[in-house]
Design an enzyme around this catalytic site. Structure first.
Site, PDB file in Angstrom:
ATOM      1  N   HIS A  97     -45.316 -22.468  62.431  1.00 14.28           N
ATOM      2  CA  HIS A  97     -45.623 -23.100  63.924  1.00 14.28           C
ATOM      3  C   HIS A  97     -47.189 -22.608  64.298  1.00 14.28           C
ATOM      4  O   HIS A  97     -47.253 -22.456  65.525  1.00 14.28           O
ATOM      5  CB  HIS A  97     -44.567 -22.352  64.897  1.00 14.28           C
ATOM      6  CG  HIS A  97     -43.360 -22.783  64.591  1.00 14.28           C
ATOM      7  ND1 HIS A  97     -42.717 -23.893  65.073  1.00 14.28           N
ATOM      8  CD2 HIS A  97     -42.188 -22.223  64.063  1.00 14.28           C
ATOM      9  CE1 HIS A  97     -41.301 -24.004  64.796  1.00 14.28           C
ATOM     10  NE2 HIS A  97     -41.168 -23.005  64.148  1.00 14.28           N
ATOM     11  N   ASN A 170     -36.064 -25.481  68.525  1.00 14.41           N
ATOM     12  CA  ASN A 170     -36.922 -26.569  68.060  1.00 14.41           C
ATOM     13  C   ASN A 170     -36.063 -27.844  68.651  1.00 14.41           C
ATOM     14  O   ASN A 170     -35.467 -27.723  69.661  1.00 14.41           O
ATOM     15  CB  ASN A 170     -36.580 -26.509  66.528  1.00 14.41           C
ATOM     16  CG  ASN A 170     -37.226 -25.575  65.613  1.00 14.41           C
ATOM     17  OD1 ASN A 170     -38.168 -25.112  65.981  1.00 14.41           O
ATOM     18  ND2 ASN A 170     -36.680 -25.127  64.449  1.00 14.41           N
TER      19      ASN A 170
HETATM   20 FE1  HDD Z   1     -39.131 -19.103  63.909  1.00 13.94          FE
HETATM   21  C1  HDD Z   1     -42.148 -18.834  65.137  1.00 13.94           C
HETATM   22  C2  HDD Z   1     -38.294 -21.617  66.061  1.00 13.94           C
HETATM   23  C3  HDD Z   1     -36.094 -19.142  62.812  1.00 13.94           C
HETATM   24  C4  HDD Z   1     -39.530 -16.163  61.977  1.00 13.94           C
HETATM   25  N1  HDD Z   1     -39.976 -19.959  65.515  1.00 13.94           N
HETATM   26  C5  HDD Z   1     -41.566 -19.868  65.595  1.00 13.94           C
HETATM   27  C6  HDD Z   1     -41.940 -20.755  66.842  1.00 13.94           C
HETATM   28  C7  HDD Z   1     -40.702 -21.462  67.139  1.00 13.94           C
HETATM   29  C8  HDD Z   1     -39.608 -20.989  66.312  1.00 13.94           C
HETATM   30  C9  HDD Z   1     -40.684 -22.520  68.048  1.00 13.94           C
HETATM   31  C10 HDD Z   1     -43.082 -20.690  67.414  1.00 13.94           C
HETATM   32  C11 HDD Z   1     -43.230 -19.967  68.614  1.00 13.94           C
HETATM   33  C12 HDD Z   1     -44.605 -20.050  69.217  1.00 13.94           C
HETATM   34  O1  HDD Z   1     -45.039 -21.269  69.477  1.00 13.94           O
HETATM   35  O2  HDD Z   1     -45.505 -19.143  69.213  1.00 13.94           O
HETATM   36  N2  HDD Z   1     -37.561 -20.246  64.117  1.00 13.94           N
HETATM   37  C13 HDD Z   1     -37.489 -21.165  65.247  1.00 13.94           C
HETATM   38  C14 HDD Z   1     -36.047 -21.764  65.115  1.00 13.94           C
HETATM   39  C15 HDD Z   1     -35.478 -21.047  64.302  1.00 13.94           C
HETATM   40  C16 HDD Z   1     -36.358 -20.064  63.681  1.00 13.94           C
HETATM   41  C17 HDD Z   1     -35.746 -22.604  66.182  1.00 13.94           C
HETATM   42  C18 HDD Z   1     -34.251 -21.224  63.774  1.00 13.94           C
HETATM   43  C19 HDD Z   1     -33.093 -21.564  64.469  1.00 13.94           C
HETATM   44  N3  HDD Z   1     -37.994 -17.942  62.468  1.00 13.94           N
HETATM   45  C20 HDD Z   1     -36.714 -18.208  62.252  1.00 13.94           C
HETATM   46  C21 HDD Z   1     -36.394 -17.176  61.224  1.00 13.94           C
HETATM   47  C22 HDD Z   1     -37.437 -16.180  61.200  1.00 13.94           C
HETATM   48  C23 HDD Z   1     -38.564 -16.945  61.872  1.00 13.94           C
HETATM   49  C24 HDD Z   1     -34.967 -17.042  60.568  1.00 13.94           C
HETATM   50  C25 HDD Z   1     -37.644 -15.171  60.291  1.00 13.94           C
HETATM   51  C26 HDD Z   1     -36.752 -14.509  59.696  1.00 13.94           C
HETATM   52  N4  HDD Z   1     -40.769 -17.673  63.665  1.00 13.94           N
HETATM   53  C27 HDD Z   1     -40.600 -16.612  62.802  1.00 13.94           C
HETATM   54  C28 HDD Z   1     -41.987 -15.618  62.889  1.00 13.94           C
HETATM   55  C29 HDD Z   1     -42.935 -16.844  63.788  1.00 13.94           C
HETATM   56  C30 HDD Z   1     -42.085 -17.762  64.232  1.00 13.94           C
HETATM   57  C31 HDD Z   1     -42.703 -15.794  61.294  1.00 13.94           C
HETATM   58  C32 HDD Z   1     -44.332 -17.028  63.644  1.00 13.94           C
HETATM   59  C33 HDD Z   1     -45.322 -16.610  64.718  1.00 13.94           C
HETATM   60  C34 HDD Z   1     -44.193 -16.044  65.754  1.00 13.94           C
HETATM   61  O3  HDD Z   1     -42.904 -15.641  65.030  1.00 13.94           O
HETATM   62  O4  HDD Z   1     -44.564 -15.705  66.752  1.00 13.94           O
HETATM   63  O5  HDD Z   1     -41.830 -14.698  63.306  1.00 13.94           O
END
Ligand code: HDD
EC number: 1.11.1.6
Length: 714
Positions: A97, A170
Site C-alpha cells: 500500500h 480494502n
Molecule cells: Fe495490511 C498496510 C489492508 C492484511 C500488514 N494494509 C495496509 C493498508 C491497508 C491494509 C489498507 C494501508 C494503510 C495505509 O493507508 O497506511 N491488510 C489490509 C487488509 C488485510 C490486510 C484489508 C486483510 C484483511 N496486512 C495484512 C496482513 C499483514 C498486513 C495479514 C501482515 C501480517 N498492511 C500490513 C503492513 C502495512 C499494511 C505491512 C504496510 C504499511 C502499514 O502496514 O502501515 O503492516
C-alpha cells in the site's frame, strides 16, 4: 501529565499554512505548546527565511566560498543544514500500500447501535467525528501509477472521543489467505520479482500466479481481483470493507459479530481494462488528481457506513466459518444496515506530513468494539505497530500530528524515546504512585469501567499449528461470486484471467491455476483455457467438496450504479469554426446534471468560433485522450474535422471513446472523423442538438452491447 497538544492554527482559525513557508502575506500565528501555553507572533519577521534553529538567513542563493570562484567553506551551516535535511527527506515506503491518496472528513452516525456496543462513535446519533481516510493500491511502489489491476486499500482513521478507531480495510470483502503467517509470501510473490526488479504494480507474472495456484484458499479473492472492482473509475466510487468479522460489545458485556461496510454514494464504478492501461500512460495520477480535484471544487465524496450483525449462534449455523477471511456473509442472508455516513471534505495540507506519515493500526479500536479470533486479523494486530517503527523510526510516531488522537487526550506513563515531542511535567512516570497524597500531580489512572476490556471469549486448546477444518472449503464462495455476476462481468473476469495467465511464462503454473478454476465453475475454466489456447487439465482435488449457494446479486456492479453524470467528467473537443451555441448547450446540459466539463482543442490557446469570437479551452488534444473522460462530445466544424483527420490523437480520441463504450455526441461535421475511427452509430452515439439534451440523456453509463463489436472477450 502529557496532554494532547493542539495543532497550530492561524488567527482565522484554519490550519496553519504559514509555518515554514515564505508566503506573501504575514499571518498571525497562534501556537499552543505542550503545556497549554499560548504563543502568538505576528509581523513580517515571521516570514523571514531561517535555519531550523531560527537564525535569519541573508542569502539562500549562493554558498559561502573563498572568493567568488573559490572552493566552498565547511563553515557554511546554511548550506550544510539545507543539503543534509534534503539528503534525509525520504523515509522507507510502506512495504504494501505504498502508493496512496488521502483526505480529511467527518463521520456522522445516523442510527444508534447502543443495543450492541458502548462505543460512543456508534451510539451518539448526529455527532460528527473527524476522520482521515487513505486509499491505496497494494503492490506498486509509492511512485507507481494509479490504475493497475490491483486491490484498493480503504483505511479510515476516526478520531473518536475514546481514542482513534482505525478501520483498515480494502475495496474487496475477502482476502487471499487465511493465516497472517502467509502474508510475507503472498506479498513477495506479487511484488516485482526478486532478481529482475519487475514488473512494477502488476500481478500478471510468474511468481504471483505460482503462489496462487499452490494456495487454493486464494481462489475466492482471485475472482474479485480479476473482476472490474480492481480497475476502479475513481476512488470516490469504490466500496470499502472491514473484511474481518469483528465484535461489538454492549454495556451488559454481550457480544454481537459484525462486518463493516462503506458504500459510495456515487455508486461502485470501474474502467475498462484497455482504458485503465491507457490511463496509466495518459495520467499516472488519475485517481489522486480526481480525488483532490473533486474535494477542491467542493464536490465532496460520500459513503454510507453499514454493518452486518449476527449472533454467535447465527454465525455457527452458516455453512462457512466467519473467522475465515476468505469468506463473506451474503447480504441476502444478513442485510447491510446503514447506520452512518462519511464525507471527505478537506484535502491534506501537506502530502508527506499527513498522507505519508499517517499510521493505521488495526489495534486502534474504542471500547465497545473488539477483535475476533480470525487468524489473519490476529497477525495484523502485531504487524502494523511493528512496521511503523521502521517506517516512521520511533515509538513516538503517535505524536505526529496526523496520528494523534484528536477527540480526547492521550496520557500514560510511557516516556522518552526518539523524537519525544512532549514535555511531561512532574515525576509521576510510574503507577501506582501515591504522589497525590503529598499534593503532587499523580498522573492518569486506569478506568476499570470505561476503559477498553476484551470480550471474555472462553478459550481452551492444545498448542497446535493447524488450520481449522471449517476453513477447508476454498471454492464454494468463489463459485458464488462468479455465478452471481452479470454476463458482462463474467466475460471481463474470464478475460482478465486470460490476460494475466498469458503473461505467465511457466506452463505448469497456468495448468495448476486452471485445475483450481475447474472447481469454481467448469464454464469459466473452459473459457479461460480456450482464451489461452490450452487444453484443460484435470480438476485439483479440493480439501472440501464445494457446494452451490444461491446467487447474490449484491456482488454485482453492472446494473447497480446510479444513472447519473454527478461526479463525472465530460470532455468536449472543439475546433476553429465550431458552433459556439452547441458548445454552450452541451456544457450547460452536462453541468446541469452535475458533471464537470472540460473543453479540449488542438491548441491550448483556444479556438476561433464560427461567429469569430475566441473560446478559451482547458486542455490540449494530444495530452487529453478520451480515456480521461466519462463521455465525450465532438463539436467540430467541417474544416476543423478535415484537419483532425490527419491527427492521430483525434482519431484515437474517437476510436477509444467508442471502444470504451462511452457516450459520444457529435456535430454532423464530425462524421468523417467518426468514420475514420470506426465509430458506428448506436444508442450512445448521438447527434448534438441545439440544447444538448439528447447527449446528456445517454451520457451516464456505458453501452455494454457495443463491447462484442469492439473486442473479443473470453
Ligand atoms: Fe495490511 C498496510 C489492508 C492484511 C500488514 N494494509 C495496509 C493498508 C491497508 C491494509 C489498507 C494501508 C494503510 C495505509 O493507508 O497506511 N491488510 C489490509 C487488509 C488485510 C490486510 C484489508 C486483510 C484483511 N496486512 C495484512 C496482513 C499483514 C498486513 C495479514 C501482515 C501480517 N498492511 C500490513 C503492513 C502495512 C499494511 C505491512 C504496510 C504499511 C502499514 O502496514 O502501515 O503492516
Amino acid at each position: 501529565m502529557a496532554k494532547t497538544p493542539t495543532a497550530p492554527r492561524t488567527a482565522s482559525g484554519g490550519p496553519d499554512k504559514s509555518s515554514g513557508r515564505n508566503t506573501a502575506k504575514p499571518a498571525i500565528t497562534t501556537t499552543i505548546g505542550a503545556g497549554g501555553e499560548v504563543h502568538q507572533a505576528a509581523s513580517a519577521q515571521d516570514q523571514r527565511l531561517t535555519t531550523n534553529h531560527g537564525m535569519p538567513i541573508s542569502d539562500d542563493q549562493n554558498t559561502l566560498s573563498a572568493g567568488p570562484r573559490g572552493p566552498h567553506l565547511l563553515e557554511d551551516f546554511v548550506l550544510r543544514e539545507k543539503i543534509q535535511h534534503f539528503d534525509h527527506e525520504r523515509i522507507p515506503e510502506r512495504i504494501v500500500h505504498a502508493r496512496g491518496s488521502a483526505a480529511h472528513g467527518v463521520f456522522e452516525l445516523t442510527e444508534s447501535l447502543a443495543d450492541y456496543t458502548t462505543a460512543k462513535i456508534l451510539t451518539e446519533v448526529g455527532k460528527q467525528t473527524e476522520v482521515f481516510t487513505r486509499f491505496s493500491t497494494v503492490a506498486g511502489g509509492a511512485g507507481s501509477v494509479d490504475t493497475p489491476r490491483d486491490v484498493r486499500g480503504f483505511a479510515v482513521k476516526m478520531y473518536t472521543v475514546e481514542g482513534n478507531w482505525d478501520l483498515v480495510g480494502n475495496n474487496i470483502p475477502v482476502f487471499f489467505i487465511q493465516d497472517a503467517i502467509k502474508f510475507p509470501d503472498l506479498i513477495h510473490s506479487v511484488k516485482m520479482e526478486a532478481d529482475r526488479g519487475y514488473p512494477q504494480a502488476a500481478s500478471a507474472h510468474d511468481t504471483f500466479w505460482d503462489f496462487i495456484g499452490l494456495m487454493p484458499e486464494s481462489t475466492h479473492m482471485i475472482m474479485w481481483a480479476m473482476s472490474d472492482r480492481t480497475i476502479p473509475r475513481s476512488l470516490r466510487m469504490i466500496e470499502g470493507f472491514g473484511v474481518h468479522t469483528f465484535r461489538l460489545v454492549n454495556a451488559a458485556g454481550e457480544a454481537t459479530l459484525v462486518k463493516f461496510h462503506w458504500r459510495p454514494k456515487l455508486g461502485t464504478q470501474s474502467t475498462c481494462w484497455d482504458e485503465a492501461v491507457k490511463i496509466a500512460g495518459a495520467d499516472p495520477d488519475y485517481h489522486r488528481r480526481d480525488l483532490f480535484d473533486a474535494i477542491d471544487k467542493g464536490d465532496f465524496p460520500e459513503w454510507e457506513f453499514g454493518v452486518q450483525l449476527l449472533t454467535q449462534e447465527q454465525a455457527d449455523a452458516l455453512p462457512f466459518d466467519v473467522l475465515d477471511a476468505t469468506k463473506l456473509i451474503p447480504e441476502e442472508l444478513y442485510p447491510v444496515r446503514v447506520v452512518g455516513r462519511m464525507v471527505l471534505n478537506r484535502n491534506p495540507d501537506n502530502f508527506f506530513a499527513e498522507t505519508e506519515q499517517v499510521a493505521f493500526l488495526p489495534t486502534n479500536v474504542p471500547p465497545g468494539i473488539d477483535f475476533s479470533e480470525d487468524p489473519l486479523l490476529q497477525g495484523r494486530l502485531f504487524s502494523y505497530q511493528d512496521t511503523q517503527l521502521s517506517r516512521l523510526g520511533t515509538v513516538n510516531f503517535h505524536q505526529i500530528p496526523i496520528n494523534q488522537p484528536k477527540g480526547c487526550p492521550f496520557q500514560n506513563m510511557q516516556r522518552d524515546g526518539h523524537m519525544q515531542m512532549q514535555v511531561p511535567k512532574g515525576r509521576a512516570n510510574y503507577e501506582p504512585n501515591s504522589l497525590a497524597e503529598a499534593g503532587e500531580d499523580g498522573g492518569p489512572r486506569e478506568d476499570p469501567k470505561g476503559g477498553f476490556r476484551s470480550f471474555q471469549t472462553p478459550v481452551e486448546g492444545t498448542k497446535v499449528r493447524i488450520r481449522a477444518e471449517t476453513f477447508a472449503d476454498h471454492f464454494s464462495q468463489a463459485r458464488l461470486f462468479f455465478r452471481s455476476q452479470t454476463d458482462i462481468e463474467q466475460a471481463h473476469l474470464a478475460s482478465a484471467l486470460v490476460f494475466e495467465l498469458s503473461k505467465v511464462t511457466l506452463e505448469h503454473v497456468r495448468l495448476r491455476v486452471m485445475s483450481n478454476l475447474l472447481n469454481v465453475d467448469e464454464t469459466l475454466a473452459g473459457r479461460v483455457a480456450d482464451g489461452l489456447g490450452m487444453d484443460l487439465p484435470k480438476a485439483s482435488a479440493p480439501a472440501a467438496e464445494p457446494f452451490d449457494m444461491d446467487d447474490s446479486p449484491a456482488l454485482r456492479i453492472v446494473g447497480k450504479y446510479p444513472d447519473t453524470l454527478k461526479g463525472r467528467l465530460v470532455g468536449v473537443l472543439v475546433t476553429d469554426g465550431a458552433d459556439g451555441k452547441v458548445v454552450s448547450a452541451v456544457k450547460a446540459a452536462a453541468e446541469g446534471q452535475g458533471a464537470q466539463v472540460q473543453l479540449i482543442a488542438p491548441k491550448v490557446g483556444g479556438v476561433v468560433l464560427k461567429d469569430g469570437s475566441k473560446l478559451k479551452v482547458d486542455r490540449q488534444l494530444a495530452g487529453s485522450p478520451s480515456v480521461l473522460f466519462d463521455a465525450v462530445a465532438l463539436v467540430l466544424s467541417e474544416a476543423g474535422c478535415e484537419l483532425l483527420l490527419g491527427e492521430g490523437a483525434a482519431v484515437d480520441f474517437a476510436k477509444d471513446a467508442f471502444g470504451h463504450l462511452k457516450a459520444m455526441g457529435h456535430t454532423p461535421e464530425a462524421q468523417p472523423l467518426l468514420d475514420k475511427a470506426g465509430v458506428v452509430a448506436d444508442d450512445r452515439v448521438v447527434l448534438l442538438g441545439k440544447d444538448g439534451k439528447a447527449f446528456v440523456a445517454v451520457a451516464a453509463g456505458r453501452q455494454w452491447d457495443r463491447e462484442p463489436k469492439v473486442r473479443i472477450l473470453a
